[in-house]
Design a protein around this motif. Sequence first.
Motif, PDB file in Angstrom:
ATOM      1  N   GLU A 208       0.897  -1.374  -0.021  1.00  0.00           N
ATOM      2  CA  GLU A 208      -0.067  -0.084   0.045  1.00  0.00           C
ATOM      3  C   GLU A 208       0.898   1.231   0.119  1.00  0.00           C
ATOM      4  O   GLU A 208       1.975   1.267   0.618  1.00  0.00           O
ATOM      5  N   THR A 209       0.312   2.353  -0.657  1.00  0.00           N
ATOM      6  CA  THR A 209       1.168   3.509  -0.834  1.00  0.00           C
ATOM      7  C   THR A 209       1.272   3.961   0.707  1.00  0.00           C
ATOM      8  O   THR A 209       2.550   4.785   1.010  1.00  0.00           O
ATOM      9  N   LYS A 210       0.494   3.881   1.577  1.00  0.00           N
ATOM     10  CA  LYS A 210       0.554   4.308   2.865  1.00  0.00           C
ATOM     11  C   LYS A 210       1.925   3.845   3.626  1.00  0.00           C
ATOM     12  O   LYS A 210       2.677   4.375   4.331  1.00  0.00           O
ATOM     13  N   THR A 211       2.228   2.679   3.072  1.00  0.00           N
ATOM     14  CA  THR A 211       3.401   2.068   3.675  1.00  0.00           C
ATOM     15  C   THR A 211       4.771   2.749   3.127  1.00  0.00           C
ATOM     16  O   THR A 211       5.673   2.976   4.313  1.00  0.00           O
ATOM     17  N   PHE A 212       4.480   3.173   1.928  1.00  0.00           N
ATOM     18  CA  PHE A 212       5.920   3.818   1.551  1.00  0.00           C
ATOM     19  C   PHE A 212       5.938   5.299   2.221  1.00  0.00           C
ATOM     20  O   PHE A 212       6.815   5.816   2.499  1.00  0.00           O
ATOM     21  N   GLN A 213       4.629   5.923   2.216  1.00  0.00           N
ATOM     22  CA  GLN A 213       4.664   7.169   2.921  1.00  0.00           C
ATOM     23  C   GLN A 213       5.156   7.330   4.411  1.00  0.00           C
ATOM     24  O   GLN A 213       5.923   8.020   4.575  1.00  0.00           O
ATOM     25  N   GLU A 214       4.527   6.216   5.023  1.00  0.00           N
ATOM     26  CA  GLU A 214       5.200   5.907   6.431  1.00  0.00           C
ATOM     27  C   GLU A 214       6.560   5.916   6.572  1.00  0.00           C
ATOM     28  O   GLU A 214       7.533   6.267   7.661  1.00  0.00           O
ATOM     29  N   ALA A 215       7.077   5.285   5.642  1.00  0.00           N
ATOM     30  CA  ALA A 215       8.976   4.956   5.644  1.00  0.00           C
ATOM     31  C   ALA A 215       9.625   6.089   5.152  1.00  0.00           C
ATOM     32  O   ALA A 215      10.914   6.181   5.729  1.00  0.00           O
ATOM     33  N   LEU A 216       9.066   7.195   4.862  1.00  0.00           N
ATOM     34  CA  LEU A 216       9.884   8.400   4.245  1.00  0.00           C
ATOM     35  C   LEU A 216       9.854   9.323   5.258  1.00  0.00           C
ATOM     36  O   LEU A 216       8.665   9.786   5.909  1.00  0.00           O
ATOM     37  N   PRO A 217      10.715  10.315   5.527  1.00  0.00           N
ATOM     38  CA  PRO A 217      10.626  11.418   6.327  1.00  0.00           C
ATOM     39  C   PRO A 217       9.651  12.400   5.970  1.00  0.00           C
ATOM     40  O   PRO A 217       9.530  12.544   4.432  1.00  0.00           O
ATOM     41  N   GLU A 218       9.089  13.357   6.804  1.00  0.00           N
ATOM     42  CA  GLU A 218       8.028  14.239   6.360  1.00  0.00           C
ATOM     43  C   GLU A 218       8.371  15.205   5.207  1.00  0.00           C
ATOM     44  O   GLU A 218       7.595  15.685   4.325  1.00  0.00           O
ATOM     45  N   LYS A 219       9.449  15.584   4.902  1.00  0.00           N
ATOM     46  CA  LYS A 219       9.940  16.426   3.975  1.00  0.00           C
ATOM     47  C   LYS A 219       9.735  15.578   2.462  1.00  0.00           C
ATOM     48  O   LYS A 219       9.886  16.548   1.475  1.00  0.00           O
ATOM     49  N   TYR A 220       9.830  14.437   2.541  1.00  0.00           N
ATOM     50  CA  TYR A 220       9.191  13.792   1.161  1.00  0.00           C
ATOM     51  C   TYR A 220       7.977  13.623   1.060  1.00  0.00           C
ATOM     52  O   TYR A 220       7.506  12.748   1.912  1.00  0.00           O
ATOM     53  N   MET A 221       7.291  13.977  -0.057  1.00  0.00           N
ATOM     54  CA  MET A 221       5.740  13.804  -0.061  1.00  0.00           C
ATOM     55  C   MET A 221       5.524  12.746  -1.269  1.00  0.00           C
ATOM     56  O   MET A 221       5.887  12.778  -2.436  1.00  0.00           O
ATOM     57  N   LEU A 222       4.860  11.702  -1.060  1.00  0.00           N
ATOM     58  CA  LEU A 222       4.813  10.506  -2.016  1.00  0.00           C
ATOM     59  C   LEU A 222       3.243  10.555  -2.192  1.00  0.00           C
ATOM     60  O   LEU A 222       2.175  10.707  -1.312  1.00  0.00           O
TER      61      LEU A 222
END
Length: 64
Positions: free
Chosen positions: A50-64
């Motif tokens: 899920e896209t959410k899994t990728f979003q949670e793995a990234l620091p907040e400064k990167y927006m997926l």
Amino acid sequence: MKHTYHISGMTCNNCKASVEKYLSEIESVINVSVNLEKEEVEVTMDRHIETKTFQEALPEKYML
């Protein structure tokens, strides 16, 4: 399975390396390739993630 995502917040090769590192650490991810010019990341995985899994793995400064 490959998916391409738009990602913003990357400005240099260090950002590219960081995003590739964070996403590569997710279970079932086989390969991560970032294109700075297109602001895209291509993720190869052996099962749907899920896209959410990728979003949670990234620091907040990167927006997926």
